[in-house]
Structures are given as C-alpha cells and as structure tokens.
Design a protein around this motif. Structure first.
Motif, PDB file in Angstrom:
ATOM      1  N   LEU A  38       9.350 -10.506  -3.121  1.00 15.73           N
ATOM      2  CA  LEU A  38       9.574  -9.172  -3.118  1.00 15.73           C
ATOM      3  C   LEU A  38      10.476  -8.713  -1.720  1.00 15.73           C
ATOM      4  O   LEU A  38       9.920  -9.266  -0.559  1.00 15.73           O
ATOM      5  CB  LEU A  38       8.265  -8.356  -3.176  1.00 15.73           C
ATOM      6  CG  LEU A  38       8.260  -6.704  -2.887  1.00 15.73           C
ATOM      7  CD1 LEU A  38       9.159  -6.088  -3.935  1.00 15.73           C
ATOM      8  CD2 LEU A  38       6.855  -6.332  -2.819  1.00 15.73           C
ATOM      9  N   ILE A  39      11.351  -8.312  -1.634  1.00 13.74           N
ATOM     10  CA  ILE A  39      12.212  -7.761  -0.696  1.00 13.74           C
ATOM     11  C   ILE A  39      12.037  -6.341  -0.282  1.00 13.74           C
ATOM     12  O   ILE A  39      12.459  -5.629  -1.546  1.00 13.74           O
ATOM     13  CB  ILE A  39      13.803  -8.352  -0.703  1.00 13.74           C
ATOM     14  CG1 ILE A  39      13.986  -9.676  -0.827  1.00 13.74           C
ATOM     15  CG2 ILE A  39      14.468  -7.708   0.472  1.00 13.74           C
ATOM     16  CD1 ILE A  39      15.292 -10.235  -1.240  1.00 13.74           C
ATOM     17  N   LEU A  40      11.429  -5.768   0.566  1.00 13.01           N
ATOM     18  CA  LEU A  40      11.399  -4.405   0.912  1.00 13.01           C
ATOM     19  C   LEU A  40      12.388  -4.001   2.113  1.00 13.01           C
ATOM     20  O   LEU A  40      12.448  -4.512   3.037  1.00 13.01           O
ATOM     21  CB  LEU A  40       9.887  -4.092   1.386  1.00 13.01           C
ATOM     22  CG  LEU A  40       8.705  -4.515   0.307  1.00 13.01           C
ATOM     23  CD1 LEU A  40       7.400  -4.169   1.000  1.00 13.01           C
ATOM     24  CD2 LEU A  40       8.863  -3.565  -0.845  1.00 13.01           C
ATOM     25  N   VAL A  41      13.151  -3.032   1.786  1.00  9.92           N
ATOM     26  CA  VAL A  41      13.887  -2.370   2.813  1.00  9.92           C
ATOM     27  C   VAL A  41      13.541  -1.322   3.419  1.00  9.92           C
ATOM     28  O   VAL A  41      13.233  -0.132   2.675  1.00  9.92           O
ATOM     29  CB  VAL A  41      15.534  -2.316   2.098  1.00  9.92           C
ATOM     30  CG1 VAL A  41      16.352  -1.616   3.174  1.00  9.92           C
ATOM     31  CG2 VAL A  41      16.114  -3.500   1.476  1.00  9.92           C
ATOM     32  N   GLY A  42      13.004  -1.288   4.417  1.00  7.42           N
ATOM     33  CA  GLY A  42      12.388  -0.254   5.169  1.00  7.42           C
ATOM     34  C   GLY A  42      10.742  -0.411   5.571  1.00  7.42           C
ATOM     35  O   GLY A  42      10.002  -0.730   4.550  1.00  7.42           O
ATOM     36  N   ALA A  43      10.630  -0.690   7.037  1.00 10.77           N
ATOM     37  CA  ALA A  43       9.231  -1.044   7.574  1.00 10.77           C
ATOM     38  C   ALA A  43       8.402   0.244   7.503  1.00 10.77           C
ATOM     39  O   ALA A  43       7.986   0.605   8.661  1.00 10.77           O
ATOM     40  CB  ALA A  43       9.346  -1.929   8.486  1.00 10.77           C
ATOM     41  N   VAL A  44       8.451   0.969   6.553  1.00 11.60           N
ATOM     42  CA  VAL A  44       7.779   2.412   6.716  1.00 11.60           C
ATOM     43  C   VAL A  44       6.254   2.222   6.330  1.00 11.60           C
ATOM     44  O   VAL A  44       5.776   1.142   5.858  1.00 11.60           O
ATOM     45  CB  VAL A  44       8.478   3.300   5.521  1.00 11.60           C
ATOM     46  CG1 VAL A  44       9.811   3.546   6.231  1.00 11.60           C
ATOM     47  CG2 VAL A  44       8.371   2.939   4.237  1.00 11.60           C
ATOM     48  N   HIS A  45       5.616   3.438   6.251  1.00  7.61           N
ATOM     49  CA  HIS A  45       4.405   3.406   6.039  1.00  7.61           C
ATOM     50  C   HIS A  45       3.977   2.828   4.586  1.00  7.61           C
ATOM     51  O   HIS A  45       2.801   1.954   4.416  1.00  7.61           O
ATOM     52  CB  HIS A  45       3.487   4.781   5.984  1.00  7.61           C
ATOM     53  CG  HIS A  45       3.540   5.463   7.448  1.00  7.61           C
ATOM     54  ND1 HIS A  45       2.999   4.767   8.384  1.00  7.61           N
ATOM     55  CD2 HIS A  45       3.988   6.722   7.975  1.00  7.61           C
ATOM     56  CE1 HIS A  45       3.180   5.614   9.661  1.00  7.61           C
ATOM     57  NE2 HIS A  45       3.727   6.529   9.145  1.00  7.61           N
ATOM     58  N   ILE A  46       4.503   3.154   3.655  1.00  4.05           N
ATOM     59  CA  ILE A  46       4.301   2.480   2.315  1.00  4.05           C
ATOM     60  C   ILE A  46       4.364   0.976   2.227  1.00  4.05           C
ATOM     61  O   ILE A  46       3.639   0.450   1.522  1.00  4.05           O
ATOM     62  CB  ILE A  46       5.397   3.241   1.170  1.00  4.05           C
ATOM     63  CG1 ILE A  46       4.877   4.757   1.037  1.00  4.05           C
ATOM     64  CG2 ILE A  46       5.094   2.553  -0.177  1.00  4.05           C
ATOM     65  CD1 ILE A  46       5.947   5.773   0.281  1.00  4.05           C
ATOM     66  N   ALA A  47       5.354   0.689   3.007  1.00  8.58           N
ATOM     67  CA  ALA A  47       5.425  -0.974   3.014  1.00  8.58           C
ATOM     68  C   ALA A  47       4.258  -1.760   3.589  1.00  8.58           C
ATOM     69  O   ALA A  47       4.220  -2.959   3.152  1.00  8.58           O
ATOM     70  CB  ALA A  47       6.716  -1.280   4.006  1.00  8.58           C
ATOM     71  N   GLN A  48       3.497  -1.019   4.455  1.00  9.72           N
ATOM     72  CA  GLN A  48       2.254  -1.912   4.907  1.00  9.72           C
ATOM     73  C   GLN A  48       1.310  -2.259   3.698  1.00  9.72           C
ATOM     74  O   GLN A  48       0.954  -3.451   3.449  1.00  9.72           O
ATOM     75  CB  GLN A  48       1.761  -0.891   6.040  1.00  9.72           C
ATOM     76  CG  GLN A  48       2.567  -0.767   7.263  1.00  9.72           C
ATOM     77  CD  GLN A  48       1.935   0.172   8.129  1.00  9.72           C
ATOM     78  OE1 GLN A  48       1.790   1.147   8.080  1.00  9.72           O
ATOM     79  NE2 GLN A  48       1.534  -0.810   9.381  1.00  9.72           N
ATOM     80  N   PRO A  49       0.781  -0.996   3.042  1.00 11.19           N
ATOM     81  CA  PRO A  49      -0.220  -1.762   1.755  1.00 11.19           C
ATOM     82  C   PRO A  49       0.633  -2.245   0.739  1.00 11.19           C
ATOM     83  O   PRO A  49       0.074  -3.167   0.162  1.00 11.19           O
ATOM     84  CB  PRO A  49      -0.427  -0.060   1.262  1.00 11.19           C
ATOM     85  CG  PRO A  49       0.444   0.671   1.552  1.00 11.19           C
ATOM     86  CD  PRO A  49       0.786   0.297   3.031  1.00 11.19           C
TER      87      PRO A  49
END
Length: 225
Positions: free
Chosen positions: A78-89
C-alpha cells in the motif's frame, strides 16, 4: 524437497519475487515457475500465472498428470501519498492486514518517524518516489493530500502501472476537477474510471479512523472480488 529447489525458493522469497512451487503428485517431482516465464502455450506455465494472479494454490491436471501449484506471492503493498491524519490509522490497519506500507510526503513536518513509527517514509516528490517503487499488480495506491501538486503526479504514475487499486481522497467536486486535470494531461475516461473517488466505501465514516476503515474495506473488496 531437493536442496537446490529449497535454496532458490528461499532466495525468491527474500527478493519478494512471485514464484510457484509445482509438485507432480505422481512422483513428487518439483520445479519452480515464475511470472517471467513466457511460454504461454505451456499449460503448466499458464496455470502458474493463474494461481499467482488469484493468490490461491490449487491442483491442476496437465497432460494427464496432476500437479499441486503452491503460490508464493510477495506481500501486498500500500502506497499512501500524504502523511495526513487519515494516513496514521490507515497504516496501522493495512499493516495488520498484511500490507507493506509506504508513506510518501515531501513535507517533512508531516512525514516524521514520530507520527509514523515502523513505516517506510519517503520525502521525495511523489512522482519520483512512485517511479522508484514501481507499483505492480499487488500494489494499492491512495492519495490523501487534497493538493494537486502532490496527488496528481502520483496518480499519473499509478494510472500508467498495473496496480490493482487507485483511490483519491476528496469530495465529488474535487474529483470532478481532478478528472479535468487528468484529461488535460492525456488520460481518457477508461483510465479515470480506475480511480476510486471519493475514496472508500460509503459507510457514513466521519473520523480519520472510520475513513481509514472505509478505505481499507474498499481496497479489500477490489482485491477479493
């Protein structure tokens, strides 16, 4: 198992290379088959490609012989672009689900080890990081920043790849504007249809954790159906 087969299988697993261990049931003869094997006229090779794609081992009959094809796929990514709040959980849920997770964000104030412990963090520009990661058919990509300067370059790389899932956070209005930008960049309706946006199943999610659950649920649905 022959020692040479076992050693090669261990090397393939360490290199995260998809491989099938084929065992002929009549005499326990074994050999390894790969995605890179191109003899599609060979029924055993074709069956090996199928079990890797399905991620499910099975017995097949080829020329009157039964073979057990044991699929050894690398971990899902899983590649996530954006280290935002949603990315943490979302990183935590995906890790529990067996995914190798990478978070991309050039904004180092967001992409910090304190906020994302035990997760691979990349601070290159998204298109550069994505190109190096080389998304494949066992990769899901989700953009979370709402910033076209970060999301769009990643989406372009994802759309040019074989990744099985592409999701983009944002409202329907935001998604419509995204369509216009990607169309201007040369992507047609068929390519755009690959993007799940607004991302996640419609379950009434409100909090970052609930939205993360909806995203992971949609990724799972696409993967397994």
């Amino acid at each position: 198992m022959d020692a040479s087969i076992l050693n090669q299988l261990l090397k393939d697993r360490a290199a995260k290379r998809p491989v099938v261990l084929a065992t002929r049931l009549s005499d326990a003869f074994q050999k390894l088959l790969y995605q890179t094997d191109t003899d599609r006229e060979n029924a055993l090779v074709k069956a090996a490609h199928e079990v890797l794609a399905a991620d499910k081992s099975r017995v097949v009959e080829v020329e009157g012989e039964e073979w057990f094809l044991n699929a050894f796929n690398p971990p899902l990514r899983l590649i996530l672009v954006g280290a935002v709040h949603i990315a943490q959980p979302l990183t935590r849920i995906a890790t529990i689900a067996g995914y190798d997770v990478t978070v991309i964000d050039p904004r180092t104030a967001f992409a910090s080890a304190d906020r994302f412990p035990d997760v691979t963090l990349l601070t290159e520009w998204p298109d550069e990081a994505m190109a190096a990661l080389a998304p494949d058919a066992r990769t899901a990509v989700v953009t979370l920043t709402h910033d076209p300067k970060l999301d769009d370059p990643a989406l372009k790389v994802a759309l040019a790849s074989s990744c099985f899932y592409i999701g983009a956070l944002g409202s329907k209005k935001t998604h419509g504007a995204r369509r216009e930008r990607l169309a201007a960049a040369g992507f047609g309706d068929e390519a755009f249809a690959r993007i799940h946006g607004p991302v996640g199943l419609s379950i009434g999610a409100k909090s970052p954790a609930e939205i993360a659950i909806s995203i992971m649920a949609e990724i799972t649905e696409v993967l397994r159906t």
